[in-house]
Scaffold this active site. Sequence first.
Site, short mmCIF file in Angstrom:
data_model
loop_
_atom_site.label_atom_id
_atom_site.label_comp_id
_atom_site.label_asym_id
_atom_site.label_seq_id
_atom_site.Cartn_x
_atom_site.Cartn_y
_atom_site.Cartn_z
N HIS A 196 65.19 1.62 17.96
CA HIS A 196 65.35 0.78 19.16
C HIS A 196 65.31 -0.64 18.64
O HIS A 196 64.27 -1.12 18.21
CB HIS A 196 64.20 1.03 20.15
CG HIS A 196 64.18 0.03 21.27
ND1 HIS A 196 64.93 0.18 22.40
CD2 HIS A 196 63.52 -1.14 21.41
CE1 HIS A 196 64.73 -0.87 23.20
NE2 HIS A 196 63.87 -1.68 22.62
N PRO A 274 66.25 4.87 27.86
CA PRO A 274 66.36 3.65 28.67
C PRO A 274 65.14 3.40 29.53
O PRO A 274 64.49 4.33 30.01
CB PRO A 274 67.56 3.96 29.56
CG PRO A 274 67.49 5.45 29.75
CD PRO A 274 66.94 6.01 28.46
N GLY A 275 64.84 2.13 29.73
CA GLY A 275 63.82 1.75 30.70
C GLY A 275 64.52 0.96 31.79
O GLY A 275 64.74 1.40 32.90
N ARG A 276 64.96 -0.25 31.39
CA ARG A 276 65.60 -1.17 32.34
C ARG A 276 66.76 -0.52 33.09
O ARG A 276 66.91 -0.68 34.30
CB ARG A 276 66.14 -2.37 31.54
CG ARG A 276 66.72 -3.47 32.40
CD ARG A 276 67.36 -4.56 31.52
NE ARG A 276 66.62 -4.84 30.33
CZ ARG A 276 65.59 -5.68 30.28
NH1 ARG A 276 65.22 -6.34 31.34
NH2 ARG A 276 64.94 -5.87 29.14
N CYS A 344 48.35 -21.60 41.02
CA CYS A 344 47.92 -22.94 40.65
C CYS A 344 48.40 -23.23 39.25
O CYS A 344 47.59 -23.35 38.33
CB CYS A 344 46.40 -22.96 40.68
SG CYS A 344 45.83 -24.14 41.83
N GLU A 345 49.69 -23.26 39.08
CA GLU A 345 50.25 -23.50 37.75
C GLU A 345 51.70 -23.93 37.96
O GLU A 345 52.46 -23.22 38.64
CB GLU A 345 50.14 -22.22 36.92
CG GLU A 345 50.61 -22.44 35.55
CD GLU A 345 49.89 -21.63 34.46
OE1 GLU A 345 48.73 -21.21 34.64
OE2 GLU A 345 50.52 -21.45 33.42
N TYR A 380 60.17 -3.96 34.44
CA TYR A 380 59.30 -5.02 33.93
C TYR A 380 58.90 -5.99 35.04
O TYR A 380 58.79 -7.19 34.83
CB TYR A 380 59.97 -5.74 32.73
CG TYR A 380 60.43 -4.75 31.68
CD1 TYR A 380 59.50 -4.08 30.90
CD2 TYR A 380 61.79 -4.45 31.51
CE1 TYR A 380 59.90 -3.14 29.96
CE2 TYR A 380 62.20 -3.52 30.58
CZ TYR A 380 61.25 -2.86 29.80
OH TYR A 380 61.65 -1.93 28.88
N1 LLP Z 1 62.22 2.27 23.62
C1 LLP Z 1 61.40 1.44 22.95
C2 LLP Z 1 60.81 1.88 21.70
C3 LLP Z 1 61.12 0.15 23.45
O1 LLP Z 1 60.32 -0.66 22.77
C4 LLP Z 1 61.69 -0.25 24.68
C5 LLP Z 1 61.38 -1.55 25.26
C6 LLP Z 1 62.53 0.66 25.36
C7 LLP Z 1 62.78 1.91 24.79
C8 LLP Z 1 63.17 0.35 26.65
O2 LLP Z 1 64.00 -0.74 26.57
P1 LLP Z 1 64.98 -1.08 27.80
O3 LLP Z 1 65.93 0.07 27.95
O4 LLP Z 1 64.13 -1.23 28.99
O5 LLP Z 1 65.64 -2.36 27.40
N2 LLP Z 1 59.49 -7.07 29.11
C9 LLP Z 1 60.85 -7.26 28.62
C10 LLP Z 1 61.38 -6.02 27.95
C11 LLP Z 1 60.51 -5.52 26.82
C12 LLP Z 1 61.03 -4.23 26.26
C13 LLP Z 1 60.07 -3.59 25.33
N3 LLP Z 1 60.54 -2.36 24.77
C14 LLP Z 1 61.73 -7.70 29.77
O6 LLP Z 1 61.22 -7.91 30.87
O7 LLP Z 1 62.94 -7.89 29.60
#
Ligand code: LLP
Length: 424
Positions: A196, A274-276, A344-345, A380
């Site tokens: 990743h 995937p996360g996002r 407050c920032e 996120y």
């Molecule tokens: N797999 C691994 C090992 C990861 O570290 C991550 C995200 C994902 C999958 C999922 O990635 P995605 O498909 O969501 O892009 N807080 C940040 C994103 C940090 C992602 C950390 N790792 C934001 O708000 O954009």
Amino acid sequence: MPTVGTFPTSRQDIAGISIADLAAQFSTPTFVYDAAVIVERIEDLKAFDLVRYAQKACSNIAILDLARRQSVVVDAVSAGEIHRALAAGYQGGTNADGVHEIVYTADIFDADALDLVIEHDIHVNCGSPDMIDQLGARKSGAEITLRLNPGFGHGHSQKTNTGGQQSKHGIWYEQIEECKQRAAKHGITITGLHMHIGSGTDLEHLAQVCGAMEKAVREVGNTINTISAGGGLPVPYNAEQSYVNLDEYFSLWDSSRKNLESELGHPIKLEIEPGRYLAAESGNLVTEIRAVKEMGDNTFYLVDAGFNNLARPIMYGSYHPISVVTADGSDREDVDVVVGGPLCESGDIFTQEEGGFVSKRSLPQAKVGEFLVLECAGAYGSVMGSNYNSKPLAAEVMIAEGKAHLIRERQSYQDLMRGERLLD
Ligand code: LLP
């Protein structure tokens, strides 16, 4: 699959339910998720053998349960996320189809995570060579995956780039031989490889990643039965951004998989993580405008959510689409405004660019008491929430089949101080 996003600045409903009604029922600020969007995004990825949801993006157990019902498996990066996966009905070990429903992916084991991994027989994706020895000391004969850092990375911001020598993530690609020796010492078999390289990746970098993956699999040898493309699939947050071409994304990975299958002479499963992509567009942060004020040339809409609820703008200068819910449903003239929160920032501004520069957004004229929606906030968003300024964490609601369900109560003021004590 859509190609671009559309972002109207005025709206009245989420998934057919009036935002004013949602606010009246659940109060504000509240995250509202549309379950159908998550299900659609899961469908988009069906070419992959396995979709493993990176729950760090949005880990409410109702979301995990929804994913589980769509045959999506799950990634966990902490003991807490393993607990969530178990609570949502995922099991440790391998299921009847030989699939690890939960994989622990991290660069370290803390004591709780290692205990849980052993107790529930959770498959581990090791991000540091030391983890191999730590697991081996507790359990010989395990199968593991290695998360490799191929020596380069890419991300939507420097803070989300997870490859290259500046990154703490993964096992350096030149240490594969050393990891094989560490594994052999404990009777551990390396059955998977994972890469990743960052969040917000693109096809140009992907070709490079696939090449690095093929090379790494050859180095590990024929114990490998799974490769994981990691996460990083982008979603558009504004009209200038677009989706990645998923067919091309899949074909790049699929051709690497096929090369490896013919070289190793056995099937190789192709996972994506995937996360996002699954969560971002389903989520909206519904807020109420509590002040409209002029500061010289600037008009501010101040809402009741801040970076305690949605930290992406202050952390990365991230752009989130915003819409206004006019009380009478009328079309109003647009005005250039700055949107901020209650904290407050001075950095508590949703319309800011990387580096903290305040920018303006053209939004319909609005009054105190009307609602404002921060969109594409499912990934996120709530998971990066905090109690800064002693603000309770927001409520979460999921709309499924036309009905709004409370999936997380708003934190109470008792919750805020839970565990704190006065001196005896
Ligand atoms: N797999 C691994 C090992 C990861 O570290 C991550 C995200 C994902 C999958 C999922 O990635 P995605 O498909 O969501 O892009 N807080 C940040 C994103 C940090 C992602 C950390 N790792 C934001 O708000 O954009």
